[in-house]
Scaffold this motif. Structure first.
Motif, PDB file in Angstrom:
ATOM      1  N   PRO A 436      -0.132  -8.376  -0.548  1.00 13.42           N
ATOM      2  CA  PRO A 436      -0.275  -7.926  -1.947  1.00 13.42           C
ATOM      3  C   PRO A 436      -1.716  -7.620  -2.340  1.00 13.42           C
ATOM      4  CG  PRO A 436       1.115  -9.892  -1.790  1.00 13.42           C
ATOM      5  CD  PRO A 436       0.469  -9.718  -0.457  1.00 13.42           C
ATOM      6  N   SER A 437      -2.672  -8.330  -1.771  1.00 14.79           N
ATOM      7  CA  SER A 437      -4.071  -8.159  -2.187  1.00 14.79           C
ATOM      8  C   SER A 437      -4.707  -6.887  -1.650  1.00 14.79           C
ATOM      9  CB  SER A 437      -4.887  -9.376  -1.730  1.00 14.79           C
ATOM     10  OG  SER A 437      -4.838  -9.504  -0.315  1.00 14.79           O
ATOM     11  N   THR A 438      -4.048  -6.190  -0.709  1.00 13.41           N
ATOM     12  CA  THR A 438      -4.634  -4.997  -0.103  1.00 13.41           C
ATOM     13  C   THR A 438      -4.099  -3.695  -0.689  1.00 13.41           C
ATOM     14  OG1 THR A 438      -2.942  -4.950   1.643  1.00 13.41           O
ATOM     15  CG2 THR A 438      -4.946  -6.232   2.072  1.00 13.41           C
ATOM     16  N   GLN A 439      -3.197  -3.777  -1.647  1.00 10.93           N
ATOM     17  CA  GLN A 439      -2.541  -2.572  -2.139  1.00 10.93           C
ATOM     18  C   GLN A 439      -3.520  -1.637  -2.860  1.00 10.93           C
ATOM     19  OE1 GLN A 439       0.557  -1.907  -1.142  1.00 10.93           O
ATOM     20  NE2 GLN A 439       0.311  -3.858  -0.041  1.00 10.93           N
ATOM     21  N   VAL A 447      -9.330   1.963   2.730  1.00  9.74           N
ATOM     22  CA  VAL A 447      -8.945   1.488   4.065  1.00  9.74           C
ATOM     23  C   VAL A 447      -7.899   2.438   4.614  1.00  9.74           C
ATOM     24  CG1 VAL A 447      -7.987  -0.431   5.388  1.00  9.74           C
ATOM     25  CG2 VAL A 447      -9.469  -0.896   3.419  1.00  9.74           C
ATOM     26  N   ASN A 448      -8.062   2.849   5.869  1.00 11.02           N
ATOM     27  CA  ASN A 448      -7.130   3.759   6.529  1.00 11.02           C
ATOM     28  C   ASN A 448      -6.857   3.259   7.941  1.00 11.02           C
ATOM     29  OD1 ASN A 448      -9.277   4.856   8.303  1.00 11.02           O
ATOM     30  ND2 ASN A 448     -10.058   5.712   6.374  1.00 11.02           N
ATOM     31  N   PRO A 449      -5.936   3.873   8.653  1.00  4.80           N
ATOM     32  CA  PRO A 449      -5.613   3.399  10.016  1.00  4.80           C
ATOM     33  C   PRO A 449      -6.774   3.434  10.990  1.00  4.80           C
ATOM     34  CG  PRO A 449      -3.869   4.825   9.186  1.00  4.80           C
ATOM     35  CD  PRO A 449      -4.986   4.907   8.205  1.00  4.80           C
ATOM     36  N   GLN A 450      -7.868   4.123  10.661  1.00  4.96           N
ATOM     37  CA  GLN A 450      -9.028   4.134  11.555  1.00  4.96           C
ATOM     38  C   GLN A 450      -9.776   2.808  11.546  1.00  4.96           C
ATOM     39  OE1 GLN A 450      -9.903   6.684  13.557  1.00  4.96           O
ATOM     40  NE2 GLN A 450      -8.204   7.973  12.890  1.00  4.96           N
ATOM     41  N   HIS A 451      -9.584   1.970  10.547  1.00 10.21           N
ATOM     42  CA  HIS A 451     -10.286   0.694  10.441  1.00 10.21           C
ATOM     43  C   HIS A 451      -9.735  -0.311  11.453  1.00 10.21           C
ATOM     44  CE1 HIS A 451     -11.701   2.409   6.665  1.00 10.21           C
ATOM     45  NE2 HIS A 451     -12.561   1.417   6.551  1.00 10.21           N
ATOM     46  N   ILE A 452     -10.590  -1.256  11.826  1.00  8.12           N
ATOM     47  CA  ILE A 452     -10.200  -2.375  12.693  1.00  8.12           C
ATOM     48  C   ILE A 452      -9.924  -3.562  11.796  1.00  8.12           C
ATOM     49  CG2 ILE A 452     -10.845  -3.741  14.703  1.00  8.12           C
ATOM     50  CD1 ILE A 452     -12.915  -1.594  15.358  1.00  8.12           C
ATOM     51  N   LEU A 453      -8.733  -4.110  11.873  1.00  4.38           N
ATOM     52  CA  LEU A 453      -8.270  -5.100  10.899  1.00  4.38           C
ATOM     53  C   LEU A 453      -8.254  -6.499  11.504  1.00  4.38           C
ATOM     54  CD1 LEU A 453      -5.273  -3.027   9.491  1.00  4.38           C
ATOM     55  CD2 LEU A 453      -7.623  -3.102   8.632  1.00  4.38           C
ATOM     56  N   HIS A 491      -0.553 -18.701  -5.981  1.00  6.26           N
ATOM     57  CA  HIS A 491      -1.144 -17.634  -5.178  1.00  6.26           C
ATOM     58  C   HIS A 491      -1.973 -16.735  -6.084  1.00  6.26           C
ATOM     59  CE1 HIS A 491       1.164 -18.552  -1.539  1.00  6.26           C
ATOM     60  NE2 HIS A 491       2.197 -18.804  -2.352  1.00  6.26           N
ATOM     61  N   HIS A 492      -3.214 -16.515  -5.684  1.00 11.04           N
ATOM     62  CA  HIS A 492      -4.139 -15.755  -6.512  1.00 11.04           C
ATOM     63  C   HIS A 492      -4.760 -14.639  -5.673  1.00 11.04           C
ATOM     64  CE1 HIS A 492      -3.967 -19.143  -9.391  1.00 11.04           C
ATOM     65  NE2 HIS A 492      -4.052 -19.920  -8.306  1.00 11.04           N
ATOM     66  N   HIS A 493      -4.886 -13.471  -6.302  1.00 10.54           N
ATOM     67  CA  HIS A 493      -5.624 -12.354  -5.699  1.00 10.54           C
ATOM     68  C   HIS A 493      -6.286 -11.562  -6.812  1.00 10.54           C
ATOM     69  CE1 HIS A 493      -2.187  -9.788  -6.839  1.00 10.54           C
ATOM     70  NE2 HIS A 493      -1.411 -10.727  -6.310  1.00 10.54           N
ATOM     71  N   SER A 494      -6.938 -10.450  -6.467  1.00 13.91           N
ATOM     72  CA  SER A 494      -7.767  -9.740  -7.430  1.00 13.91           C
ATOM     73  C   SER A 494      -6.988  -9.164  -8.592  1.00 13.91           C
ATOM     74  CB  SER A 494      -8.530  -8.616  -6.723  1.00 13.91           C
ATOM     75  OG  SER A 494      -7.627  -7.695  -6.136  1.00 13.91           O
ATOM     76  N   GLU A 495      -5.680  -8.975  -8.442  1.00 16.87           N
ATOM     77  CA  GLU A 495      -4.889  -8.375  -9.501  1.00 16.87           C
ATOM     78  C   GLU A 495      -4.477  -9.392 -10.564  1.00 16.87           C
ATOM     79  OE1 GLU A 495      -4.217  -5.085  -9.915  1.00 16.87           O
ATOM     80  OE2 GLU A 495      -5.647  -4.850  -8.275  1.00 16.87           O
TER      81      GLU A 495
END
Length: 587
Positions: A436-439, A447-453, A491-495
């Motif tokens: 949820p925090s990455t949406q 962030v795109n598929p080129q990134h290393i996660l 649960h806490h995230h930036s949203e």
């Protein structure tokens, strides 16, 4: 009386016969009278006698003709002898040259150990020059410019020409046959003209065949010339770039391989592999689309996706910088709507002229050579540093086990950090999408598929913080992006939690404060992981400072020095560390 008449008739007949008779000298083409008196000596011409007597003049002219022919006969015999002597000399020289070639080959074979000892691959260079005439214009431009750059500016750069033995031999035999059939010489003008006509006809036939792409497949589109250029850089470690030319698509592709002397036994070693090293070497250049605008029409005609064409290609990817190194420049096509493009793809009569959209320019290759070689080496240096950091993080079980230079620790962090890094693991793209925090990062395209996660897990007593880390392909030029998910009383995230958003801002936005040089920038990832642990300490201590305690484990004693746990409308926590004072404050 009858006898006299008969005698008269006989005499007339004889006179007529004498008048009608022709001598052999009349068939001789003599020089003109004026020229005769100018050229002939007076001993032969005798002007005082011959000008008055035509018979004597005729005899004198015949005598002069005889003298001239005798002189020409002597000259002919002399020249014939000289010709024979020259012919004999040529035969002797040809015999010597024919016997000299085996001797030279024997000498060259004997000098092979000396060439290897002195690092003078003369035979290999001579063979490459012979094969270079078979290269297409982009690969030949790349070969010439890379060789010149390596010789003038970079002794660690090695440029070689690689060829598939069977196919290259067939091409070489064809080239030799054409050269034998149509030699370039001053006397063979007619042959060269006929050869040019035949070559032009063959070129027209080839263009007609290339335009017939109604039933193309991935294999035909990826049809590669059996000749390629390999550039190897031996600085720090061996990096080999293999450049290929796709004949149907008319683009240059590049495939990279990295040879490290000591290969670490870790599952994270793909960060220095050739498949990922060149990703986004320059901004926006992912190599997933063709630089040639005509490719779009070919793929639409064949119902092939661009990603399907280049993802599994054994020849590599068509990066834009690879086209620049080959001197290729493509003109932009006119803008069309999707409907018109679909109609063009259905209509077999509509075919773009590929040759009019591309050009090869040597100055483009020379302009990009130094910049590209430097970018690849900087990328390799950064990936090697990142590789060692990832190996350290993989085995890390605490924050103190993260390797960071002691000087940087003293400059940017307090003496004690309580939050511990418990694990560091790679993360799949699907798992990153599900968090949820990455949406927000995914929706904005950060962030795109080129990134290393990766996923980092921090703990402080019963507080668990999951950090989803996206490392850019051009790390550390672009800082890693952190997305946080906190598990503590919910649960806490930036949203849903502004304090988590403040932590992400402190990590993602203010990271440039910790790197003041290119050497420090290589340590950006471990520095950010230390800062995240420090921010988690501040978050737990500041939250505990102005909330009521529900359980003994939920409260954290104030170990860091800060004056106000919260300030402003958003009740911001003091995440900023002031190393000179040793205190924390709000931004």
């Amino acid at each position: 009386f009858q006898n006299l008449l008969y005698e008269v008739a006989h005499l007339k007949k004889e006179v007529r016969r004498c008048l009608e008779s022709h001598s052999a000298d009349q068939e001789i083409d003599l020089v003109a009278v004026k020229q005769f008196y100018q050229e002939a000596p007076e001993s032969i011409s005798r002007p005082a006698e011959t000008k008055k007597d035509e018979h004597q003049q005729r005899l004198a002219r015949l005598q002069w003709e005889l003298e001239q022919r005798r002189g020409q006969t002597e000259l002919f015999e002399k020249l014939t002898q000289e010709k024979e002597s020259v012919g004999n000399m040529i035969n002797e020289q040809e015999t010597k040259l024919a016997s000299l070639a085996p001797r030279i080959n024997t000498i060259l074979e004997a000098t092979q150990p000396l060439q290897e000892a002195l690092e003078l691959p003369l035979d290999a260079k001579r063979e490459q020059r012979r094969v270079s005439r078979l290269l297409p214009s982009p690969l030949y431009t790349l070969w010439v410019q890379a060789s010149a750059y390596g010789e003038a500016c970079d002794p660690n750069l090695k440029v070689e020409m690689w060829s598939s033995s069977a196919a290259a031999d067939k091409l070489m035999a064809l080239a030799d046959k054409l050269e034998e059939d149509y030699p370039h010489s001053a006397t063979g003008h007619d042959q060269s003209e006929s050869a040019d006509v035949e070559l032009k006809t063959q070129a027209q036939n080839i263009r007609k065949v290339k335009q017939k792409v109604l039933k193309v497949t991935i294999q035909t589109l990826n049809n590669v010339l059996p000749l390629s250029i390999q550039i190897t850089s031996k600085k720090n470690c061996s990096v080999t770039l293999s450049f290929h030319y796709l004949q149907c698509l008319r683009i240059v592709t590049v495939k990279c391989s990295v040879n490290v002397q000591e290969k670490p036994k870790t599952m994270l070693s793909d960060v220095v592999s050739g498949d990922h090293l060149l990703n986004s070497l320059f901004p926006g250049d992912t190599g997933t689309s063709s630089p040639n605008p005509a490719t779009l029409y070919q793929l639409n005609r064949a119902r092939i996706n661009v990603a399907e064409l280049f993802s599994f290609s054994v020849t590599g990817r068509p990066y834009h910088w690879a086209q620049a190194l080959g001197g290729l420049t493509f003109s932009k096509p006119q803008q069309q709507t999707e409907s018109s493009m679909e109609e063009d793809s259905r209509d077999s009569s509509v075919m773009p002229k590929l040759s009019s959209m591309e050009s090869v320019r040597w100055e483009v290759s020379a302009e990009h050579m130094h910049m590209t070689v430097k970018a690849i080496r900087n990328r390799l240096l950064a990936r090697m540093s990142l590789q060692s950091q990832l190996i350290n993080l993989e085995s890390a079980t605490s924050t103190s086990s993260i390797t960071v230079p002691a000087e940087l620790l003293r400059q940017h962090f307090p003496g004690k950090i309580s939050s511990e890094l418990k694990s560091w693991r790679p993360m799949a793209w699907n798992d990153y999408n599900a968090a949820p925090s990455t949406q927000v990062l995914l929706a904005s395209g950060i962030v795109n598929p080129q990134h290393i996660l990766f996923k980092a897990k921090y703990e402080r007593k019963n507080v668990i913080l999951d950090a989803f880390v996206a490392i850019s392909p051009d790390h550390p030029k672009t800082a890693p992006v952190f997305s946080l998910n906190l598990n503590w009383e919910g649960h806490h995230h930036s949203e849903n939690n502004p304090h988590i958003r403040q932590m992400e801002i402190e990590i993602n936005v203010h990271c440039e404060e910790m790197v003041s040089s290119s050497k420090d920038r290589l340590q950006l990832l471990p520095l950010l992981l230390h800062r995240l642990a420090m921010c988690l300490d501040i978050y737990t201590e500041a939250t505990s400072a102005h909330t009521d305690a529900h359980s003994p484990d939920a409260q954290f004693h104030k170990e860091k020095i800060f004056f106000r746990p919260a300030r402003g409308p958003e009740r911001a926590h003091p995440f900023k560390y002031l190393p000179k004072l040793g205190v924390f404050a709000q931004r």
